[in-house]
Design a protein around this motif. Structure first.
Motif, short mmCIF file in Angstrom:
data_model
loop_
_atom_site.label_atom_id
_atom_site.label_comp_id
_atom_site.label_asym_id
_atom_site.label_seq_id
_atom_site.Cartn_x
_atom_site.Cartn_y
_atom_site.Cartn_z
N LYS A 42 46.65 43.94 49.62
CA LYS A 42 46.50 44.71 48.40
C LYS A 42 45.23 45.56 48.44
N GLN A 43 45.09 46.42 47.43
CA GLN A 43 43.91 47.27 47.36
C GLN A 43 42.72 46.52 46.77
N ARG A 44 41.57 47.01 47.09
CA ARG A 44 40.34 46.45 46.52
C ARG A 44 40.29 46.74 45.03
N GLU A 45 39.83 45.75 44.25
CA GLU A 45 39.78 45.89 42.80
C GLU A 45 38.45 45.38 42.25
N LEU A 46 38.04 45.95 41.14
CA LEU A 46 36.81 45.53 40.49
C LEU A 46 37.02 44.21 39.77
N VAL A 47 36.12 43.28 39.98
CA VAL A 47 36.18 41.98 39.31
C VAL A 47 35.21 41.95 38.13
N ALA A 48 33.96 42.31 38.39
CA ALA A 48 32.94 42.26 37.34
C ALA A 48 31.77 43.15 37.74
N SER A 49 31.05 43.63 36.74
CA SER A 49 29.88 44.46 37.01
C SER A 49 28.76 44.10 36.06
N SER A 61 41.73 40.03 34.02
CA SER A 61 42.28 38.85 34.69
C SER A 61 41.27 37.72 34.87
N VAL A 62 39.97 38.02 34.72
CA VAL A 62 38.95 36.99 34.96
C VAL A 62 38.10 36.69 33.72
N LEU A 84 39.62 28.40 39.00
CA LEU A 84 40.18 29.32 39.98
C LEU A 84 41.68 29.11 40.16
N LYS A 85 42.38 30.23 40.34
CA LYS A 85 43.82 30.24 40.55
C LYS A 85 44.13 30.72 41.97
N PRO A 86 45.28 30.38 42.51
CA PRO A 86 45.62 30.84 43.86
C PRO A 86 45.57 32.36 44.02
N GLU A 87 45.86 33.09 42.95
CA GLU A 87 45.83 34.55 43.03
C GLU A 87 44.42 35.11 43.15
#
Length: 115
Positions: A42-49, A61-62, A84-87
């Motif tokens: 998959k593409q890189r995605e922002l988690v947190a900043s 999602s987080v 934490l989830k497997p995804e």
């Protein structure tokens, strides 16, 4: 400027991990920091900043499970990941943005959530 991540690994679903990213160059105080992740295929995605003034932002999602923080005395940004989830399995990358110097990436750290 170098970004060095640590703290990845294998964890069971429902578990926790804390990622760290140390920034060299004695300019950490001026950096807007972020964590991204890239799941397999998959593409890189922002988690947190977190900005230089500690304003935070999270991917939907987080929210409520991950916390980004910074310690300017240690030139380090953290990502505390709970429930934490497997995804969440992905390579996690630290990212720094400076107004004058531009943007930098860390080398990435693998997080695997599996039983």
């Amino acid at each position: 400027v170098q970004l060095v991540e640590s703290g990845g690994g294998l964890v069971q679903p429902g578990g926790s991990l804390r990622l760290s990213c140390e920034v060299s160059g004695n300019i950490f105080n001026y950096a807007n920091m972020a964590w991204y992740r890239q799941p397999p295929g998959k593409q890189r995605e922002l988690v947190a900043s977190i900005t230089s003034s500690s304003v935070t932002n999270y991917a939907d999602s987080v929210k409520g499970r991950f916390t980004i923080s910074r310690d300017n005395a240690k030139d380090t940004v953290y990502l505390q990941m709970n429930s934490l989830k497997p995804e969440a399995t992905a390579v996690y990358y630290c990212h720094a943005t400076f107004v004058v110097l531009g943007a930098y990436w860390g080398q990435g750290t693998q997080v695997t959530v599996s039983s």
